[in-house]
Motif scaffolding. Structure first.
Motif, short mmCIF file in Angstrom:
data_model
loop_
_atom_site.label_atom_id
_atom_site.label_comp_id
_atom_site.label_asym_id
_atom_site.label_seq_id
_atom_site.Cartn_x
_atom_site.Cartn_y
_atom_site.Cartn_z
N ALA A 191 3.13 1.67 -0.98
CA ALA A 191 2.42 0.41 -1.27
C ALA A 191 2.90 -0.68 -0.33
N THR A 192 1.95 -1.36 0.29
CA THR A 192 2.31 -2.48 1.17
C THR A 192 2.57 -3.69 0.27
N HIS A 193 3.84 -3.88 -0.04
CA HIS A 193 4.16 -4.85 -1.10
C HIS A 193 5.60 -5.30 -0.92
N LEU A 228 -1.24 2.29 0.49
CA LEU A 228 -1.95 1.44 -0.48
C LEU A 228 -2.01 0.01 0.05
N LEU A 229 -3.24 -0.49 0.19
CA LEU A 229 -3.49 -1.83 0.75
C LEU A 229 -4.06 -2.73 -0.33
N GLY A 230 -3.66 -4.00 -0.32
CA GLY A 230 -4.08 -4.90 -1.39
C GLY A 230 -5.21 -5.85 -1.00
N ALA A 231 -5.73 -6.51 -2.03
CA ALA A 231 -6.82 -7.47 -1.84
C ALA A 231 -6.34 -8.67 -1.02
N GLU A 232 -7.27 -9.26 -0.30
CA GLU A 232 -6.96 -10.37 0.59
C GLU A 232 -6.21 -11.50 -0.13
N LYS A 233 -6.68 -11.79 -1.34
CA LYS A 233 -6.10 -12.95 -2.02
C LYS A 233 -4.86 -12.59 -2.84
N TRP A 234 -4.91 -11.43 -3.52
CA TRP A 234 -3.87 -11.12 -4.51
C TRP A 234 -2.86 -10.09 -4.07
N GLY A 235 -3.17 -9.35 -3.03
CA GLY A 235 -2.27 -8.28 -2.62
C GLY A 235 -2.31 -7.11 -3.59
N VAL A 236 -1.31 -6.23 -3.51
CA VAL A 236 -1.20 -5.06 -4.40
C VAL A 236 -0.62 -5.55 -5.72
N VAL A 243 6.95 -2.96 4.08
CA VAL A 243 6.49 -4.24 4.64
C VAL A 243 6.60 -4.21 6.16
N ILE A 244 5.71 -4.95 6.78
CA ILE A 244 5.79 -5.18 8.23
C ILE A 244 6.57 -6.48 8.36
N PRO A 245 7.73 -6.47 9.02
CA PRO A 245 8.52 -7.70 9.09
C PRO A 245 7.74 -8.84 9.73
N MET A 246 7.87 -10.04 9.18
CA MET A 246 7.13 -11.21 9.66
C MET A 246 8.15 -12.30 10.01
N PHE A 247 7.97 -12.94 11.15
CA PHE A 247 8.91 -13.99 11.57
C PHE A 247 8.19 -15.30 11.87
N GLN A 262 2.70 -16.17 5.82
CA GLN A 262 3.42 -15.16 5.03
C GLN A 262 2.87 -13.75 5.10
N SER A 263 1.59 -13.63 5.48
CA SER A 263 1.03 -12.27 5.49
C SER A 263 0.05 -12.11 6.64
N LEU A 264 -0.21 -10.83 6.97
CA LEU A 264 -1.20 -10.49 7.99
C LEU A 264 -2.55 -10.28 7.33
N ASN A 265 -3.59 -10.29 8.13
CA ASN A 265 -4.89 -9.83 7.64
C ASN A 265 -4.73 -8.36 7.24
N VAL A 266 -5.38 -7.97 6.14
CA VAL A 266 -5.19 -6.61 5.62
C VAL A 266 -5.59 -5.53 6.63
N SER A 267 -6.61 -5.78 7.45
CA SER A 267 -7.02 -4.74 8.40
C SER A 267 -6.00 -4.62 9.55
N1 SAM Z 1 -1.09 -13.35 -1.25
C1 SAM Z 1 -1.11 -11.93 -1.03
C2 SAM Z 1 0.22 -11.29 -1.42
O1 SAM Z 1 1.10 -12.02 -1.82
O2 SAM Z 1 0.38 -10.08 -1.33
C3 SAM Z 1 -1.43 -11.69 0.41
C4 SAM Z 1 -2.24 -10.46 0.61
S1 SAM Z 1 -2.44 -9.99 2.28
C5 SAM Z 1 -3.46 -11.19 2.97
C6 SAM Z 1 -3.54 -8.65 2.05
C7 SAM Z 1 -2.94 -7.29 2.25
O3 SAM Z 1 -2.57 -7.11 3.61
C8 SAM Z 1 -1.67 -6.99 1.48
O4 SAM Z 1 -1.90 -6.63 0.14
C9 SAM Z 1 -1.13 -5.81 2.29
O5 SAM Z 1 -1.85 -4.65 1.97
C10 SAM Z 1 -1.46 -6.23 3.71
N2 SAM Z 1 -0.36 -6.97 4.37
C11 SAM Z 1 -0.42 -8.22 4.84
N3 SAM Z 1 0.74 -8.58 5.41
C12 SAM Z 1 1.55 -7.50 5.29
C13 SAM Z 1 2.91 -7.24 5.72
N4 SAM Z 1 3.63 -8.13 6.36
N5 SAM Z 1 3.42 -6.02 5.44
C14 SAM Z 1 2.68 -5.08 4.80
N6 SAM Z 1 1.41 -5.28 4.39
C15 SAM Z 1 0.86 -6.47 4.64
#
Ligand code: SAM
Length: 199
Positions: free
Chosen positions: A103-105, A125-133, A146-150, A154-159
Motif C-alpha cells: 500500500a502506498t501509504h 495499492l494506489l489511493g484516491a487523489e483526495k483521500w489516499g489509501v 512511500v516514495i521519499p519527498m523533499f 506532501q504528495s505526488l500525483n497518483v499516476s
Molecule cells: N491527501 C492524500 C493522502 O494523505 O494520502 C494524498 C493522496 S495522493 C495525491 C494520491 C495517491 O498517490 C496516494 O494515495 C498514493 O497512492 C500516491 N502517492 C502520492 N505521493 C506518494 C508518495 N510520496 N509515495 C507513495 N505514494 C504516493
C-alpha cells in the motif's frame, strides 16, 4: 481480418513480456486522466491486468468515455481492469491469490518503495487523489511503501507515483531475467494472441 505477419509478431513479442504476477489496485482513483495514465504505464511495464474500486459516485464504465481513452492512448485495450466492491476485500482476494500487497501509504511501518522484492507476485495499492489509501486497506496490506519527498508539497500525483513504483518493479524484474522468458502460460499466450489479433 487476419493481422499482418508484422502485427502478429508484435503481438507475440508484447505478450511474451507480460508480467501476470505484477498488478495494481486503484482505490477510488476518480479522475479519468489519472486512471488512464496508470493503465498506460501498466501496459508499458507489461502489467496485463489491473484492479479498481470505482469511485463512490461513478462506475468503471464512466472511465470508458473520451478522457479515459484519450489519455491512455490505446492502452485500455491491452490491460484488463477488474472492478471490486471495496479496497479491503480486494486486498484480501489478491492476497489469497498469492500477491503481496504494497500500500502506498505513510504510516509507522512505511518503508522506502525500493525496499520490497518486486520479483514476488506483487500488487501496488494506489489511493484516491483526495483521500489516499484508507487506514483499513493500508493495515490489510502486507507492507506500506512511500516514495521519499523533499519538497514543499506532501504528495505526488497518483499516476506519477504509480509510474515511479512500477518502473522500480520493472528494473528488478529485468535484473532477475523475468522479461526473457514468457510469464504467461502457453494457453494464455495463445488465447490473448487470438483475442488481440482478431479484435
Ligand atoms: N491527501 C492524500 C493522502 O494523505 O494520502 C494524498 C493522496 S495522493 C495525491 C494520491 C495517491 O498517490 C496516494 O494515495 C498514493 O497512492 C500516491 N502517492 C502520492 N505521493 C506518494 C508518495 N510520496 N509515495 C507513495 N505514494 C504516493
Amino acid at each position: 481480418m487476419a493481422p499482418t505477419p508484422e502485427r502478429y509478431a508484435k503481438i507475440r513479442r508484447v505478450l511474451s513480456k507480460r508480467q501476470p504476477t505484477l498488478t495494481v489496485l486503484m482505490d477510488e482513483v476518480n479522475k479519468p486522466h489519472n486512471l488512464s495514465a496508470i493503465i498506460r504505464t501498466c501496459d508499458a511495464v507489461g502489467v496485463p491486468e489491473a484492479h479498481a474500486v470505482p469511485p463512490k459516485h461513478g462506475t468503471l464504465a464512466s472511465f470508458e468515455g473520451h478522457t479515459y481513452e484519450a489519455t491512455s492512448g490505446s492502452a485500455h485495450k491491452w490491460v484488463k481492469v477488474h472492478p471490486h466492491a471495496d479496497a479491503v476485500s480486494a486486498v484480501r482476494e489478491l492476497q489469497a491469490q498469492g500477491f503481496q500487497v504494497l500500500a502506498t501509504h505513510l504510516s509507522q511501518r512505511s518503508v522506502d518503495y525500493r525496499e520490497p522484492d518486486y520479483t514476488k507476485p506483487t500488487c501496488v495499492l494506489l489511493g484516491a487523489e483526495k483521500w489516499g489509501v484508507s487506514d483499513e486497506a493500508a493495515e490489510a496490506a502486507d507492507a506500506n511503501i512511500v516514495i521519499p519527498m523533499f519538497g514543499m508539497v506532501q504528495s505526488l500525483n497518483v499516476s506519477v507515483a504509480a509510474a515511479t513504483i512500477l518502473f522500480e518493479a520493472q528494473r528488478q524484474r529485468l535484473a532477475a531475467g523475468m522479461y526473457e522468458e514468457p510469464q504467461l502460460s502457453p494457453e494464455e499466450l495463445h488465447r490473448l494472441s487470438f483475442e488481440w489479433g482478431y479484435p
